[in-house]
Design a protein around this motif. Structure first.
Motif, PDB file in Angstrom:
ATOM      1  N   ILE A  95     155.868 -18.309  -6.840  1.00 21.71           N
ATOM      2  CA  ILE A  95     156.214 -17.428  -5.485  1.00 21.71           C
ATOM      3  C   ILE A  95     157.412 -17.448  -5.274  1.00 21.71           C
ATOM      4  CG2 ILE A  95     155.766 -17.371  -2.565  1.00 21.71           C
ATOM      5  CD1 ILE A  95     152.914 -17.888  -4.282  1.00 21.71           C
ATOM      6  N   ILE A  96     157.922 -15.924  -4.964  1.00 20.88           N
ATOM      7  CA  ILE A  96     158.800 -15.321  -4.993  1.00 20.88           C
ATOM      8  C   ILE A  96     159.032 -15.037  -3.131  1.00 20.88           C
ATOM      9  CG2 ILE A  96     161.099 -13.944  -5.663  1.00 20.88           C
ATOM     10  CD1 ILE A  96     160.217 -15.951  -8.012  1.00 20.88           C
ATOM     11  N   ALA A  97     159.881 -15.407  -3.241  1.00 16.13           N
ATOM     12  CA  ALA A  97     159.851 -15.422  -1.828  1.00 16.13           C
ATOM     13  C   ALA A  97     161.749 -14.768  -1.007  1.00 16.13           C
ATOM     14  CB  ALA A  97     159.384 -15.771  -0.828  1.00 16.13           C
ATOM     15  N   THR A  98     161.964 -13.756   0.151  1.00 13.48           N
ATOM     16  CA  THR A  98     163.043 -13.667   0.561  1.00 13.48           C
ATOM     17  C   THR A  98     163.165 -14.285   1.931  1.00 13.48           C
ATOM     18  OG1 THR A  98     162.397 -12.022   2.192  1.00 13.48           O
ATOM     19  CG2 THR A  98     162.684 -10.998   0.429  1.00 13.48           C
ATOM     20  N   SER A  99     164.191 -14.887   2.000  1.00 12.92           N
ATOM     21  CA  SER A  99     164.176 -16.208   3.327  1.00 12.92           C
ATOM     22  C   SER A  99     163.591 -15.670   4.584  1.00 12.92           C
ATOM     23  CB  SER A  99     166.163 -16.267   3.424  1.00 12.92           C
ATOM     24  OG  SER A  99     166.548 -14.987   4.209  1.00 12.92           O
ATOM     25  N   ARG A 121     167.259 -20.579  -4.216  1.00  6.36           N
ATOM     26  CA  ARG A 121     167.525 -20.117  -5.146  1.00  6.36           C
ATOM     27  C   ARG A 121     167.825 -18.336  -4.185  1.00  6.36           C
ATOM     28  NH1 ARG A 121     164.244 -22.853  -9.126  1.00  6.36           N
ATOM     29  NH2 ARG A 121     164.924 -23.878 -10.096  1.00  6.36           N
ATOM     30  N   SER A 122     168.601 -17.424  -5.353  1.00  7.47           N
ATOM     31  CA  SER A 122     168.302 -16.223  -4.379  1.00  7.47           C
ATOM     32  C   SER A 122     167.070 -15.948  -4.635  1.00  7.47           C
ATOM     33  CB  SER A 122     169.946 -15.689  -5.015  1.00  7.47           C
ATOM     34  OG  SER A 122     169.516 -15.322  -6.161  1.00  7.47           O
ATOM     35  N   PHE A 123     167.360 -13.931  -4.603  1.00  4.09           N
ATOM     36  CA  PHE A 123     165.570 -13.584  -4.655  1.00  4.09           C
ATOM     37  C   PHE A 123     165.583 -13.122  -6.303  1.00  4.09           C
ATOM     38  CE2 PHE A 123     163.382 -10.425  -5.775  1.00  4.09           C
ATOM     39  CZ  PHE A 123     162.186 -10.386  -4.987  1.00  4.09           C
ATOM     40  N   SER A 124     167.029 -12.801  -6.897  1.00  2.53           N
ATOM     41  CA  SER A 124     166.970 -12.727  -8.263  1.00  2.53           C
ATOM     42  C   SER A 124     167.098 -13.915  -9.573  1.00  2.53           C
ATOM     43  CB  SER A 124     168.370 -12.302  -8.696  1.00  2.53           C
ATOM     44  OG  SER A 124     169.396 -12.569  -8.460  1.00  2.53           O
ATOM     45  N   ALA A 125     167.842 -15.129  -8.485  1.00  2.01           N
ATOM     46  CA  ALA A 125     167.713 -16.262  -9.442  1.00  2.01           C
ATOM     47  C   ALA A 125     166.056 -17.178  -9.095  1.00  2.01           C
ATOM     48  CB  ALA A 125     168.910 -17.300  -8.932  1.00  2.01           C
ATOM     49  N   GLN A 126     165.228 -16.427  -8.963  1.00  2.00           N
ATOM     50  CA  GLN A 126     163.700 -16.587  -8.282  1.00  2.00           C
ATOM     51  C   GLN A 126     163.254 -16.496  -9.775  1.00  2.00           C
ATOM     52  OE1 GLN A 126     162.110 -17.067  -4.408  1.00  2.00           O
ATOM     53  NE2 GLN A 126     163.723 -17.371  -3.605  1.00  2.00           N
ATOM     54  N   MET A 127     163.470 -15.094  -9.567  1.00  2.74           N
ATOM     55  CA  MET A 127     162.559 -13.642 -10.223  1.00  2.74           C
ATOM     56  C   MET A 127     163.271 -14.822 -12.293  1.00  2.74           C
ATOM     57  SD  MET A 127     160.393 -11.661  -8.857  1.00  2.74           S
ATOM     58  CE  MET A 127     160.544 -10.685 -10.761  1.00  2.74           C
ATOM     59  N   VAL A 167     154.356 -14.088  -7.849  1.00  2.00           N
ATOM     60  CA  VAL A 167     153.111 -13.567  -6.510  1.00  2.00           C
ATOM     61  C   VAL A 167     154.684 -13.294  -5.290  1.00  2.00           C
ATOM     62  CG1 VAL A 167     151.950 -13.872  -4.488  1.00  2.00           C
ATOM     63  CG2 VAL A 167     151.203 -14.179  -6.368  1.00  2.00           C
ATOM     64  N   ILE A 168     154.898 -12.148  -5.201  1.00  2.00           N
ATOM     65  CA  ILE A 168     156.680 -11.394  -4.547  1.00  2.00           C
ATOM     66  C   ILE A 168     156.258 -10.998  -2.741  1.00  2.00           C
ATOM     67  CG2 ILE A 168     159.356 -10.173  -4.527  1.00  2.00           C
ATOM     68  CD1 ILE A 168     157.423  -9.471  -7.334  1.00  2.00           C
ATOM     69  N   ILE A 169     156.842 -11.707  -1.902  1.00  2.56           N
ATOM     70  CA  ILE A 169     156.661 -11.603  -0.419  1.00  2.56           C
ATOM     71  C   ILE A 169     158.120 -10.956   0.064  1.00  2.56           C
ATOM     72  CG2 ILE A 169     155.574 -12.618   1.384  1.00  2.56           C
ATOM     73  CD1 ILE A 169     154.053 -14.402  -0.374  1.00  2.56           C
ATOM     74  N   GLY A 170     158.095 -10.198  -0.091  1.00  5.16           N
ATOM     75  CA  GLY A 170     159.463  -9.547   0.761  1.00  5.16           C
ATOM     76  C   GLY A 170     159.131  -9.138   2.368  1.00  5.16           C
ATOM     77  N   LYS A 171     159.751  -8.620   2.981  1.00  5.78           N
ATOM     78  CA  LYS A 171     159.442  -8.159   4.322  1.00  5.78           C
ATOM     79  C   LYS A 171     158.446  -6.495   4.270  1.00  5.78           C
ATOM     80  CE  LYS A 171     162.077  -5.587   7.603  1.00  5.78           C
ATOM     81  NZ  LYS A 171     164.359  -5.493   7.937  1.00  5.78           N
ATOM     82  N   GLU A 172     158.709  -6.234   3.192  1.00 10.74           N
ATOM     83  CA  GLU A 172     157.982  -4.839   2.975  1.00 10.74           C
ATOM     84  C   GLU A 172     155.929  -5.789   3.081  1.00 10.74           C
ATOM     85  OE1 GLU A 172     156.037  -1.150  -0.022  1.00 10.74           O
ATOM     86  OE2 GLU A 172     157.556  -1.900   0.448  1.00 10.74           O
ATOM     87  N   GLU A 173     156.291  -6.564   2.079  1.00 17.60           N
ATOM     88  CA  GLU A 173     154.951  -7.312   1.596  1.00 17.60           C
ATOM     89  C   GLU A 173     154.837  -8.431   3.331  1.00 17.60           C
ATOM     90  OE1 GLU A 173     155.676  -6.379  -2.096  1.00 17.60           O
ATOM     91  OE2 GLU A 173     157.003  -7.776   0.098  1.00 17.60           O
ATOM     92  N   VAL A 174     154.979  -8.550   3.984  1.00 15.53           N
ATOM     93  CA  VAL A 174     155.153  -9.434   5.205  1.00 15.53           C
ATOM     94  C   VAL A 174     154.121  -8.143   6.421  1.00 15.53           C
ATOM     95  CG1 VAL A 174     155.303 -10.668   7.507  1.00 15.53           C
ATOM     96  CG2 VAL A 174     156.756 -11.369   5.053  1.00 15.53           C
ATOM     97  N   ALA A 175     155.171  -6.731   6.385  1.00 14.14           N
ATOM     98  CA  ALA A 175     154.980  -6.299   7.301  1.00 14.14           C
ATOM     99  C   ALA A 175     153.520  -5.641   6.939  1.00 14.14           C
ATOM    100  CB  ALA A 175     155.546  -4.959   7.209  1.00 14.14           C
TER     101      ALA A 175
END
Length: 405
Positions: free
Chosen positions: A320-324, A351-357, A368-376
């Motif tokens: 899972i790759i997620a923003t804060s 880790r930062s987003f890029s480090a997670q990737m 599985v990437i979850i960011g602001k847009e995916e949450v919305a």
């Protein structure tokens, strides 16, 4: 680590557990249920059957109460001790199986360690050709289920006992010891040395016999003949391939009838992978004289014989790759994936987003990437890290794709 022991990393452990599970499930289909005994027992449990000489091959110690105990060197004696204490009132036959580690102080070799694992079965209380045959069929089936390539060889102790009936017990035992080590020439030489030359040719002919007719041509008719013929007829009817080997002597003196062994490819000189037979032990531990038949499989040798075959370990690994701001959603999605049996990891290193990737690229198959847009939008971005493709999907869609991957 102590000599003769091993550390097992995750890849090896997962592979071992998979093969274990196959064998346990197969034994259960025959009605055998798993039991467990203590890792250490009273020393006498093993010496009463095998003699004081076995002490040199065991881990023996005195506890704080002054009792002399031993780490179990094998499991048949503990299982029969358990039967006498706990199982005599059970409906016969008793069908037990076990998987456990044993300990022997001996020189480590390929597939042979001081701490080693056995998978075994005991059929207690059945004195019949069908009982003997079923245990042999189960042993054959377990090794086939594990994926091992092997040869099954079957004999009967009456063959060699009949031929050597006029020898003293000590001389007959020495001959059997040579045969147990597959040293036929040494057995013939010993017969010559003790003035029993008339037995040399029959011994050679008996060791070379490959059919029951060949065996009986050497030793004549014996009281056990009908039972032996019935056992082999059952194996033939079950389609079990085997070789008859009258020279099987088995190193343990308590066997009483049918004996059998399996030898695997790729193990060199130490290629025996299964050994068993009919025996009577319960009376040694205070029980009634009870017919039994069983075997033990050297599980470590099974794994060596398999090499890299017999198992497909691949399952999709998901990171899972997620923003804060999406951490809560990431935990929820991870839980849903795991509930569907999908191996799922989340970032525990802040880790930062890029480090997670980057980390996902090293250890996972999918992100599985979850960011602001995916949450919305209530979605996730599913990325195939090997192919480099990605798509926006709902969590149920992601689960379907991952379980079909």
């Amino acid at each position: 680590k102590p000599r003769g022991t091993r550390d097992m990393l995750p890849d090896e452990m997962e592979r071992r557990r998979e093969i274990e599970a196959r064998m346990r499930a197969r034994a259960r289909l025959y009605g055998f249920r798993e039991i467990a005994t203590p890792v250490f027992e009273e020393l006498e449990l093993f010496t009463i059957r095998s003699g004081e000489g076995i002490i040199n091959e065991m881990y023996v110690f005195e506890d704080k109460g002054g009792r002399t105990l031993a780490l179990r060197p094998e499991l048949t004696a503990p299982v029969l001790r358990m039967y006498v204490e706990e199982g005599r009132s059970l409906t016969k036959p008793v069908k037990w199986c076990y998987f456990a580690d044993c300990f022997r102080y001996e020189r480590p070799q390929k597939g042979r360690y001081r701490q080693f694992w056995q998978f075994g079965t005991e059929l207690i209380g059945a004195d019949s050709a069908m009982g003997d045959a079923e245990v042999i069929i189960l042993g054959y089936d377990l090794l086939k289920t594990a994926g091992v390539t092997f040869v099954l060889r079957i004999g009967h102790l009456s063959f060699m006992r009949t031929l050597l009936a006029d020898l003293s017990d000590s001389d007959a035992k020495k001959i059997r010891a040579f045969l147990d080590k597959r040293e036929e020439a040494a057995a013939v030489t010993y017969l010559h040395d003790i003035g029993q030359d008339h037995l040399c040719d029959p011994l050679i002919r008996l060791c070379g016999a490959r059919t029951l007719d060949d065996v009986f041509a050497v030793i004549g008719e014996i009281p056990e003949a009908a039972r032996i013929q019935e056992t082999f007829a059952i194996l033939d009817a079950a389609g079990i391939p085997y070789e008859i080997n009258p020279a099987i002597a088995r190193g343990l003196d308590y066997y009483t009838g049918i004996v059998f062994e399996c030898f695997a490819e790729g193990l060199g000189a130490e290629n025996q992978i299964l050994g068993g037979g009919a025996y009577r032990l319960a009376h040694l531990f205070g029980g009634e004289d009870t017919p039994s038949v069983g075997f033990a499989i050297g599980f470590d040798r099974v794994m060596v014989a398999l090499g890299e075959t017999g198992w497909n370990p691949w399952q999709p690994q998901v990171m899972i790759i997620a923003t804060s701001e999406a951490r809560t959603d990431a935990l929820r999605v991870a839980r849903e994936l795991r509930m569907h049996g999908i191996i799922t990891e989340t970032d525990v290193m802040d880790r930062s987003f890029s480090a997670q990737m980057k980390a996902a690229g090293r250890s996972a198959d999918y992100a599985v990437i979850i960011g602001k847009e995916e949450v919305a939008t209530g979605t996730v971005t599913l990325k195939d890290l090997k192919a480099g493709t990605q798509e926006k999907v709902t969590v149920p869609e992601a689960i379907q794709k991952l379980t079909c991957a």
